[in-house]
Scaffold this motif. Structure first.
Motif, PDB file in Angstrom:
ATOM      1  N   SER A   1       0.834  -1.203   0.000  1.00  0.00           N
ATOM      2  CA  SER A   1       0.000   0.000   0.000  1.00  0.00           C
ATOM      3  C   SER A   1       0.867   1.252   0.000  1.00  0.00           C
ATOM      4  O   SER A   1       0.389   2.341  -0.280  1.00  0.00           O
ATOM      5  CB  SER A   1      -0.944   0.015   1.209  1.00  0.00           C
ATOM      6  OG  SER A   1      -0.206  -0.061   2.414  1.00  0.00           O
ATOM      7  N   ASP A   2       2.165   1.065   0.295  1.00  0.00           N
ATOM      8  CA  ASP A   2       3.074   2.200   0.430  1.00  0.00           C
ATOM      9  C   ASP A   2       4.502   1.731   0.134  1.00  0.00           C
ATOM     10  O   ASP A   2       4.868   0.602   0.464  1.00  0.00           O
ATOM     11  CB  ASP A   2       2.965   2.726   1.876  1.00  0.00           C
ATOM     12  CG  ASP A   2       3.775   3.963   2.096  1.00  0.00           C
ATOM     13  OD1 ASP A   2       4.912   3.843   2.585  1.00  0.00           O
ATOM     14  OD2 ASP A   2       3.282   5.054   1.779  1.00  0.00           O
ATOM     15  N   PHE A   3       5.298   2.613  -0.436  1.00  0.00           N
ATOM     16  CA  PHE A   3       6.677   2.281  -0.784  1.00  0.00           C
ATOM     17  C   PHE A   3       7.490   1.815   0.421  1.00  0.00           C
ATOM     18  O   PHE A   3       8.368   0.955   0.298  1.00  0.00           O
ATOM     19  CB  PHE A   3       7.348   3.489  -1.445  1.00  0.00           C
ATOM     20  CG  PHE A   3       8.778   3.241  -1.845  1.00  0.00           C
ATOM     21  CD1 PHE A   3       9.106   2.266  -2.774  1.00  0.00           C
ATOM     22  CD2 PHE A   3       9.797   3.994  -1.290  1.00  0.00           C
ATOM     23  CE1 PHE A   3      10.427   2.044  -3.140  1.00  0.00           C
ATOM     24  CE2 PHE A   3      11.121   3.772  -1.655  1.00  0.00           C
ATOM     25  CZ  PHE A   3      11.432   2.797  -2.582  1.00  0.00           C
ATOM     26  N   SER A   4       7.207   2.351   1.591  1.00  0.00           N
ATOM     27  CA  SER A   4       7.972   1.981   2.792  1.00  0.00           C
ATOM     28  C   SER A   4       7.894   0.477   3.067  1.00  0.00           C
ATOM     29  O   SER A   4       8.777  -0.080   3.707  1.00  0.00           O
ATOM     30  CB  SER A   4       7.487   2.768   4.010  1.00  0.00           C
ATOM     31  OG  SER A   4       6.150   2.409   4.324  1.00  0.00           O
TER      32      SER A   4
ATOM     33  N   LEU B   1      -5.787  -3.975   3.013  1.00  0.00           N
ATOM     34  CA  LEU B   1      -5.146  -5.207   3.459  1.00  0.00           C
ATOM     35  C   LEU B   1      -3.693  -4.952   3.872  1.00  0.00           C
ATOM     36  O   LEU B   1      -3.284  -5.305   4.983  1.00  0.00           O
ATOM     37  CB  LEU B   1      -5.208  -6.257   2.350  1.00  0.00           C
ATOM     38  CG  LEU B   1      -4.530  -7.592   2.609  1.00  0.00           C
ATOM     39  CD1 LEU B   1      -5.153  -8.312   3.798  1.00  0.00           C
ATOM     40  CD2 LEU B   1      -4.618  -8.476   1.357  1.00  0.00           C
ATOM     41  N   CYS B   2      -2.897  -4.348   3.001  1.00  0.00           N
ATOM     42  CA  CYS B   2      -1.484  -4.114   3.310  1.00  0.00           C
ATOM     43  C   CYS B   2      -1.311  -3.099   4.444  1.00  0.00           C
ATOM     44  O   CYS B   2      -0.393  -3.237   5.255  1.00  0.00           O
ATOM     45  CB  CYS B   2      -0.732  -3.669   2.062  1.00  0.00           C
ATOM     46  SG  CYS B   2      -0.562  -4.975   0.824  1.00  0.00           S
ATOM     47  N   SER B   3      -2.189  -2.107   4.514  1.00  0.00           N
ATOM     48  CA  SER B   3      -2.132  -1.147   5.622  1.00  0.00           C
ATOM     49  C   SER B   3      -2.482  -1.825   6.939  1.00  0.00           C
ATOM     50  O   SER B   3      -1.803  -1.629   7.952  1.00  0.00           O
ATOM     51  CB  SER B   3      -3.081   0.029   5.372  1.00  0.00           C
ATOM     52  OG  SER B   3      -2.635   0.788   4.281  1.00  0.00           O
ATOM     53  N   THR B   4      -3.530  -2.641   6.945  1.00  0.00           N
ATOM     54  CA  THR B   4      -3.951  -3.350   8.161  1.00  0.00           C
ATOM     55  C   THR B   4      -2.868  -4.312   8.624  1.00  0.00           C
ATOM     56  O   THR B   4      -2.575  -4.395   9.819  1.00  0.00           O
ATOM     57  CB  THR B   4      -5.270  -4.117   7.912  1.00  0.00           C
ATOM     58  OG1 THR B   4      -6.283  -3.180   7.550  1.00  0.00           O
ATOM     59  CG2 THR B   4      -5.709  -4.887   9.146  1.00  0.00           C
ATOM     60  N   LEU B   5      -2.266  -5.037   7.692  1.00  0.00           N
ATOM     61  CA  LEU B   5      -1.227  -6.010   8.030  1.00  0.00           C
ATOM     62  C   LEU B   5       0.126  -5.341   8.241  1.00  0.00           C
ATOM     63  O   LEU B   5       1.056  -5.962   8.731  1.00  0.00           O
ATOM     64  CB  LEU B   5      -1.120  -7.076   6.944  1.00  0.00           C
ATOM     65  CG  LEU B   5      -2.374  -7.914   6.682  1.00  0.00           C
ATOM     66  CD1 LEU B   5      -2.133  -8.894   5.544  1.00  0.00           C
ATOM     67  CD2 LEU B   5      -2.824  -8.635   7.935  1.00  0.00           C
ATOM     68  N   ASP B   6       0.226  -4.062   7.864  1.00  0.00           N
ATOM     69  CA  ASP B   6       1.470  -3.293   7.957  1.00  0.00           C
ATOM     70  C   ASP B   6       2.614  -4.049   7.285  1.00  0.00           C
ATOM     71  O   ASP B   6       3.702  -4.185   7.841  1.00  0.00           O
ATOM     72  CB  ASP B   6       1.811  -2.965   9.417  1.00  0.00           C
ATOM     73  CG  ASP B   6       2.900  -1.904   9.519  1.00  0.00           C
ATOM     74  OD1 ASP B   6       3.021  -1.084   8.587  1.00  0.00           O
ATOM     75  OD2 ASP B   6       3.655  -1.922  10.518  1.00  0.00           O
ATOM     76  N   SER B   7       2.322  -4.548   6.082  1.00  0.00           N
ATOM     77  CA  SER B   7       3.299  -5.372   5.388  1.00  0.00           C
ATOM     78  C   SER B   7       3.026  -5.406   3.894  1.00  0.00           C
ATOM     79  O   SER B   7       1.874  -5.359   3.471  1.00  0.00           O
ATOM     80  CB  SER B   7       3.233  -6.804   5.932  1.00  0.00           C
ATOM     81  OG  SER B   7       4.135  -7.650   5.257  1.00  0.00           O
TER      82      SER B   7
END
Length: 182
Positions: free
Chosen positions: A60-63, A119-125
């Motif tokens: 969800s993000d480059f980081s 999904l990627c924000s919630t999982l932080d991955s």
């Protein structure tokens, strides 16, 4: 096998090395923690896919993917935005071979699809993203199709709508702009 519409219900599955399916821009994908070699190997085994081919990461993000990639030039940095295109970037020497395969690069998509963003924000991955199918077969386009192919072989399915693409996302080289998969 868990079937859910709530991404937060996948947190423990991800942390415990599980494999799950989720909707992407065109088809359902299989995903897991990209740093968990056993989970990635389970996906490859389920799909009957060679590790040599490498895999796509979605985020969800480059980081969430930066640690896998060599420093990017200005033109490559301009590509780092939510889109429906997957770009191939030079991988760090420390990037796991179970992700890069026989390449010194890694395919990455910062997805603009709302369900993947959530999904990627919630999982932080970031997540491994490969089509939910056996190699050479048509990819699943619904929760029911995923269940029929992978019933009780994966840990969960995130039930939701795929995006509006008719074919899997385009893949481009981030340096040359060459289209690898249209």
């Amino acid at each position: 096998m868990l079937i859910t519409k709530k991404p937060q219900e996948l947190i423990n599955i991800l942390r415990n090395g599980g494999v799950f399916a989720y909707p992407t821009e065109a088809v359902y994908g299989l995903g897991c923690d990209p740093d968990n070699e056993q989970a990635v190997n389970k996906i490859l085994e389920l799909k009957q896919r060679s590790v040599d081919k490498g895999l796509i990461l979605i985020a969800s993000d480059f980081s969430q993917v930066e640690k896998y990639l060599k420093p990017l030039n200005q033109d490559q940095l301009a590509l780092i935005k939510p889109s429906q295109t997957t770009y191939i970037y030079p991988a760090r020497d420390t990037a796991p071979k179970w992700l890069t395969g026989n390449f010194n690069s890694l395919a990455v998509r910062i997805s603009k699809l709302a369900i993947i963003q959530e999904l990627c924000s919630t999982l932080d991955s970031a997540l491994v993203s490969t089509s939910a199918n056996l190699s050479g077969q048509e990819p699943a386009r619904s929760c029911a199709e995923v269940d029929s192919v992978f019933h009780n072989k994966i840990d969960a399915i995130l039930d939701g709508e795929t995006g509006d693409l008719l074919t899997p996302t385009e893949i481009r080289d981030s340096i040359t702009g060459e289209i690898i998969r249209a």
